[in-house]
Design an enzyme around this catalytic site. Structure first.
Site, PDB file in Angstrom:
ATOM      1  CG  HIS A   1      -1.925   1.065   1.384  1.00  0.00           C
ATOM      2  ND1 HIS A   1      -1.618   2.263   1.854  1.00  0.00           N
ATOM      3  CD2 HIS A   1      -3.352   0.967   1.047  1.00  0.00           C
ATOM      4  CE1 HIS A   1      -3.022   3.030   1.771  1.00  0.00           C
ATOM      5  NE2 HIS A   1      -3.594   2.244   1.448  1.00  0.00           N
TER       6      HIS A   1
ATOM      7  CG  ASP B   1       0.541  -2.440   6.078  1.00  0.00           C
ATOM      8  OD1 ASP B   1      -0.471  -2.496   6.649  1.00  0.00           O
ATOM      9  OD2 ASP B   1       0.430  -1.686   5.035  1.00  0.00           O
TER      10      ASP B   1
ATOM     11  CD  GLN C   1      -7.120  -4.579   4.176  1.00  0.00           C
ATOM     12  OE1 GLN C   1      -7.950  -5.087   4.632  1.00  0.00           O
ATOM     13  NE2 GLN C   1      -7.204  -3.345   4.017  1.00  0.00           N
TER      14      GLN C   1
ATOM     15  CE  LYS D   1      -7.158  -0.006   6.358  1.00  0.00           C
ATOM     16  NZ  LYS D   1      -8.191   0.308   5.156  1.00  0.00           N
TER      17      LYS D   1
ATOM     18  CB  CYS E   1      -3.827   3.316  -1.720  1.00  0.00           C
ATOM     19  SG  CYS E   1      -4.958   4.509  -1.247  1.00  0.00           S
TER      20      CYS E   1
HETATM   21  N1  7TS Z   1      -1.936  -0.815   4.549  1.00  0.00           N
HETATM   22  C1  7TS Z   1      -2.805  -1.517   4.063  1.00  0.00           C
HETATM   23  C2  7TS Z   1      -2.578  -2.777   3.862  1.00  0.00           C
HETATM   24  C3  7TS Z   1      -4.148  -0.779   3.828  1.00  0.00           C
HETATM   25  O1  7TS Z   1      -5.088  -1.628   3.158  1.00  0.00           O
HETATM   26  C4  7TS Z   1      -4.203   0.340   4.096  1.00  0.00           C
HETATM   27  C5  7TS Z   1      -5.773   0.879   3.937  1.00  0.00           C
HETATM   28  C6  7TS Z   1      -3.429   1.261   4.708  1.00  0.00           C
HETATM   29  C7  7TS Z   1      -2.232   0.634   4.877  1.00  0.00           C
HETATM   30  C8  7TS Z   1      -3.772   2.366   5.304  1.00  0.00           C
HETATM   31  O2  7TS Z   1      -4.447   2.422   6.354  1.00  0.00           O
HETATM   32  P1  7TS Z   1      -4.871   3.799   6.889  1.00  0.00           P
HETATM   33  O3  7TS Z   1      -6.002   3.583   7.983  1.00  0.00           O
HETATM   34  O4  7TS Z   1      -3.717   4.382   7.530  1.00  0.00           O
HETATM   35  O5  7TS Z   1      -5.787   4.751   5.761  1.00  0.00           O
HETATM   36  N2  7TS Z   1      -6.236   0.325   2.753  1.00  0.00           N
HETATM   37  C9  7TS Z   1      -7.375   0.919   2.125  1.00  0.00           C
HETATM   38  C10 7TS Z   1      -7.976   0.228   1.005  1.00  0.00           C
HETATM   39  O6  7TS Z   1      -7.539  -0.980   0.624  1.00  0.00           O
HETATM   40  N3  7TS Z   1      -9.043   0.955   0.735  1.00  0.00           N
HETATM   41  O7  7TS Z   1      -9.162   1.888   1.421  1.00  0.00           O
HETATM   42  C11 7TS Z   1      -8.029   2.081   2.262  1.00  0.00           C
END
Ligand code: 7TS
Length: 413
Positions: free
Chosen positions: A122, A199, A202, A225, A365
């Site tokens: 990401h 990371d 997910q 999430k 992303c």
């Molecule tokens: N890493 C992964 C694997 C992610 O899926 C996401 C967000 C992030 C980092 C960043 O997370 P945040 O909470 O800091 O924004 N992924 C997604 C997505 O798949 N669609 O919208 C956000």
């Protein structure tokens, strides 16, 4: 086994109608919906004991501090961290990774060193390392990937070397669903003296994650999430690593003693939490962890394996649909990434939306990954605890209709 029908009753938003159709929420990788207990925990805090933490002798401050620190302990237990001091509150995964990039990495990665990544990161776990590499003269190196979206580890011995200083790797790909062998790769990284950042955006919401078993030095994830509120995230770090790190942001809360010209730092984890923290949402994340613990993370994982397996099977009925990523649901997370014939994903997403089905379209992303896959954009359906096989049917039937519509109306077939 999860009873998703019963679970759905705990989520007020799931009874919503969109364009007169029941909402089918399949954008869980972007953010999950929230159960009533999480929403109520926020109301309870603001109505019952709103006060700043760690600074008052009055009753409300003691109550809010206790609830805030209890939430930290719940999160520590959830990922099997040895101590609550290893849990630093951040806004989200992105901020947690930036914290490490701006502290540990800035001070420990030098000219000619290598930061090892994967092609499926990401942007949050790529762009911060680009800055470290540019400023410190280090190099980004990428583990090769097979066409099915799994890592190619055949020449693993050539991948890790004496210059490898950090392995920063996504546990479960938000785009393709690939589950990476993080534990094995962490052992390899440690063998050459490198640190490991996972990371977990997910993985932590969707499967049992044990930081001691993975033996990662850092783990980043987001509350929103995993049934929790937005605006609260977590950086886990091994205690001895955190002890050695410089603060990220500076100001109140993170200091022990201050003079006009200098200051000393507070104990862990406050040293990394400058200013008034996000008290309400941390408490809300604690309530989300309670909810997931009651379901059991093994059951959460099993439910998604079944839904994804069912989804992948039903997708086979769609002749003109290409599915990316590994095909075996046992080795992948609950996201299905696809393209339908020559329909632009945004058009597809709009047609699905009119049927009440929320899927994500675009680059997710992961722009460099889209280039590697040879596409500008894709569509993605991603599952969670409240999704049902009927919803997968609604999606697949909706896709069939869309394909037919485009074949007849647009292409004139
Ligand atoms: N890493 C992964 C694997 C992610 O899926 C996401 C967000 C992030 C980092 C960043 O997370 P945040 O909470 O800091 O924004 N992924 C997604 C997505 O798949 N669609 O919208 C956000």
């Amino acid at each position: 086994m999860l009873d998703s029908g019963k679970i759905r009753e705990d989520f007020p938003i799931l009874s919503k109608k969109v364009y007169g159709k029941p909402l089918v929420w399949l954008d869980n990788a972007a953010t999950s919906q929230k159960p009533r207990s999480v929403i109520q925990s926020l109301v309870d805090y603001y109505e019952g004991y709103n006060a700043n933490v760690h600074r008052g002798v009055h009753a409300l401050s003691i109550e809010s501090t206790d609830a805030f620190e209890l939430a930290r302990q719940k999160v520590a237990d959830f990922i099997h961290a040895d101590a609550a001091e290893s849990i630093v509150w951040t806004r989200n995964t992105t901020e947690a990774i930036n914290l490490v990039a701006n502290t540990w990495a800035r001070d420990n990665i030098g000219a000619g060193d290598e930061i090892l990544l994967t092609p499926m990161e990401h942007h949050s776990n790529l762009v911060p390392w680009q800055k470290v590499a540019q400023e410190n003269g280090a190099r980004l190196k990428f583990i090769p990937m097979h066409e099915d979206g799994t890592l190619d580890l055949e020449n693993i011995d050539a991948i890790f070397g004496p210059r490898t200083k950090l392995l920063a790797i996504v546990h479960v790909s938000n785009s393709m669903g690939t589950i990476n062998p993080v534990k094995e790769l962490a052992a390899r990284a440690h063998a050459v003296g490198a640190m490991v950042l996972v990371d977990g955006a997910q993985s932590v919401p969707h499967m049992p994650v044990d930081v001691n078993d993975l033996d990662c030095d850092f783990l980043a994830f987001s509350g929103h999430k995993m049934l929790g509120p937005t605006g609260i995230g977590v950086l886990y770090a091994k205690r001895d690593v955190l002890e050695e790190m410089d603060p990220f942001l500076r100001g109140g809360e993170m200091v022990l003693e201050v003079w006009y010209d200098r200051a000393t730092w507070n104990a862990l984890p406050m040293r990394f939490e400058a200013g008034t923290p996000n008290i309400a949402d941390a408490i809300g994340l604690g309530a989300a962890v309670d909810y997931l613990q009651a379901l059991g993370m093994e059951n959460v994982r099993q439910h998604e394996v079944e839904l994804t397996g069912y989804g992948l099977k039903r997708f086979e009925e769609l002749d003109e649909v290409v599915v990316y990523g590994p095909q075996n649901p046992d080795v992948r997370g609950g996201a299905i990434l696809f393209n339908a014939a020559d329909i632009h994903p945004h058009d597809l997403g709009t047609i699905m939306d009119r049927q009440g089905i929320a899927i994500r379209t675009g680059h997710h992303c992961t722009m460099p990954l889209m280039r590697t896959l040879g596409v500008a954009a894709t569509a993605r359906a991603s599952f969670y605890v409240y999704n049902t096989t009927q919803e997968v049917d609604t999606l697949v039937d909706g896709l069939k209709e869309a394909l037919e519509y485009f074949a007849h109306e647009v292409r004139g077939a």
